[in-house]
Scaffold this motif. Sequence first.
Motif, PDB file in Angstrom:
ATOM      1  N   LEU A  32       0.812  -1.215   0.000  1.00 51.95           N
ATOM      2  CA  LEU A  32       0.000   0.000   0.000  1.00 51.95           C
ATOM      3  C   LEU A  32       0.845   1.264   0.000  1.00 51.95           C
ATOM      4  O   LEU A  32       0.434   2.298  -0.533  1.00 51.95           O
ATOM      5  CB  LEU A  32      -0.924   0.000   1.226  1.00 51.95           C
ATOM      6  N   ALA A  33       2.027   1.214   0.606  1.00 54.77           N
ATOM      7  CA  ALA A  33       2.863   2.411   0.742  1.00 54.77           C
ATOM      8  C   ALA A  33       4.017   2.448  -0.254  1.00 54.77           C
ATOM      9  O   ALA A  33       4.801   3.401  -0.242  1.00 54.77           O
ATOM     10  CB  ALA A  33       3.416   2.509   2.162  1.00 54.77           C
ATOM     11  N   THR A  34       4.128   1.445  -1.120  1.00 55.12           N
ATOM     12  CA  THR A  34       5.292   1.369  -2.004  1.00 55.12           C
ATOM     13  C   THR A  34       5.402   2.568  -2.933  1.00 55.12           C
ATOM     14  O   THR A  34       6.481   3.150  -3.096  1.00 55.12           O
ATOM     15  CB  THR A  34       5.243   0.077  -2.836  1.00 55.12           C
ATOM     16  N   SER A  35       4.309   2.947  -3.563  1.00 54.48           N
ATOM     17  CA  SER A  35       4.344   4.053  -4.520  1.00 54.48           C
ATOM     18  C   SER A  35       4.784   5.348  -3.843  1.00 54.48           C
ATOM     19  O   SER A  35       5.602   6.103  -4.391  1.00 54.48           O
ATOM     20  CB  SER A  35       2.969   4.234  -5.167  1.00 54.48           C
ATOM     21  N   ALA A  36       4.264   5.619  -2.649  1.00 57.50           N
ATOM     22  CA  ALA A  36       4.644   6.837  -1.924  1.00 57.50           C
ATOM     23  C   ALA A  36       6.120   6.804  -1.545  1.00 57.50           C
ATOM     24  O   ALA A  36       6.816   7.825  -1.604  1.00 57.50           O
ATOM     25  CB  ALA A  36       3.776   6.996  -0.683  1.00 57.50           C
ATOM     26  N   LYS A  37       6.621   5.642  -1.157  1.00 54.99           N
ATOM     27  CA  LYS A  37       8.037   5.524  -0.808  1.00 54.99           C
ATOM     28  C   LYS A  37       8.917   5.772  -2.024  1.00 54.99           C
ATOM     29  O   LYS A  37       9.963   6.433  -1.929  1.00 54.99           O
ATOM     30  CB  LYS A  37       8.322   4.138  -0.222  1.00 54.99           C
ATOM     31  N   LEU A  38       8.521   5.249  -3.182  1.00 59.98           N
ATOM     32  CA  LEU A  38       9.290   5.475  -4.400  1.00 59.98           C
ATOM     33  C   LEU A  38       9.335   6.962  -4.751  1.00 59.98           C
ATOM     34  O   LEU A  38      10.379   7.482  -5.153  1.00 59.98           O
ATOM     35  CB  LEU A  38       8.694   4.685  -5.562  1.00 59.98           C
ATOM     36  N   THR A  39       8.215   7.642  -4.598  1.00 59.82           N
ATOM     37  CA  THR A  39       8.179   9.079  -4.876  1.00 59.82           C
ATOM     38  C   THR A  39       9.104   9.832  -3.931  1.00 59.82           C
ATOM     39  O   THR A  39       9.844  10.732  -4.353  1.00 59.82           O
ATOM     40  CB  THR A  39       6.743   9.609  -4.744  1.00 59.82           C
ATOM     41  N   ARG A  40       9.086   9.463  -2.668  1.00 65.86           N
ATOM     42  CA  ARG A  40       9.949  10.119  -1.680  1.00 65.86           C
ATOM     43  C   ARG A  40      11.427   9.893  -2.016  1.00 65.86           C
ATOM     44  O   ARG A  40      12.245  10.815  -1.949  1.00 65.86           O
ATOM     45  CB  ARG A  40       9.619   9.590  -0.292  1.00 65.86           C
ATOM     46  N   LEU A  41      11.780   8.678  -2.404  1.00 65.70           N
ATOM     47  CA  LEU A  41      13.165   8.369  -2.750  1.00 65.70           C
ATOM     48  C   LEU A  41      13.579   9.044  -4.047  1.00 65.70           C
ATOM     49  O   LEU A  41      14.729   9.466  -4.200  1.00 65.70           O
ATOM     50  CB  LEU A  41      13.343   6.851  -2.862  1.00 65.70           C
ATOM     51  N   THR A  42      12.659   9.136  -4.994  1.00 59.11           N
ATOM     52  CA  THR A  42      12.949   9.815  -6.256  1.00 59.11           C
ATOM     53  C   THR A  42      13.333  11.260  -6.028  1.00 59.11           C
ATOM     54  O   THR A  42      14.172  11.821  -6.742  1.00 59.11           O
ATOM     55  CB  THR A  42      11.732   9.738  -7.196  1.00 59.11           C
TER      56      THR A  42
END
Length: 239
Positions: A54-64
């Motif tokens: 559920l949180a993967t997409s948000a984590k990727l955006t934060r890391l990007t």
Amino acid sequence: MKPTSPETLALAGLGAALLDFALAAIVVFAGVDRFAPPQDLPWKPFSLSQPIGLATSAKLTRLTDDPAACRAALSEGGLTFRDAPVREQGFCSTADTLRLSSGASLAPAGPLMTCGLALTYALWERQVAAPAAQIAFDQPLARVEHYGTYSCRTVYGREGGRPSNHATANALDVSGFRMRDGRRVTIASDFRDPGPEGRFLRAVRDGACRLFGSTLSPDYNAAHADHLHLDRSRYRICR
């Protein structure tokens, strides 16, 4: 002794209820933090070994948005890379780009990519494409074939059009896959196939939609009849 006013009793009751609620919330949070899958919790660290949650997409955006943290996530996931020089040409740029040296199955190897694209691709290969290949063909995925990443151009190369995500090395065009036994599956030939090849390609497309900004396939238009366009744009589309 002066009797306690109704207002005071009401405030005391409210305070007790709020305290009970706060304690219950702490207990619930502790339980969620301990037992829920880390990929579903935005405060847990990202890992390429975790399934998509559920949180993967948000984590990727934060890391990007954090080049140093993005590179750390690649390294922690066992990928090696070398940073690429920054070149600017009009609306085209190679800022925050790198070339993966190992840990990915791209062919040709080492295309120029933004760190965010490289990290998202690595997660997609490991958690979507490789498992889908095993399910469809009972074979490990050996290679992901592509047409490239960086191209200093507008969308569809139209004069005066808006810049393509390829103009910043923020998009990858995947053309096909090869399994360990030599079986080759391509977007151009197999995407519409009703058998395992087509089901595999549509599964990896659907999985990409959970991670990338834009995921475009032959279902989008004729210009994508032979590849999957995967990019890290903020604009989300899945076709």
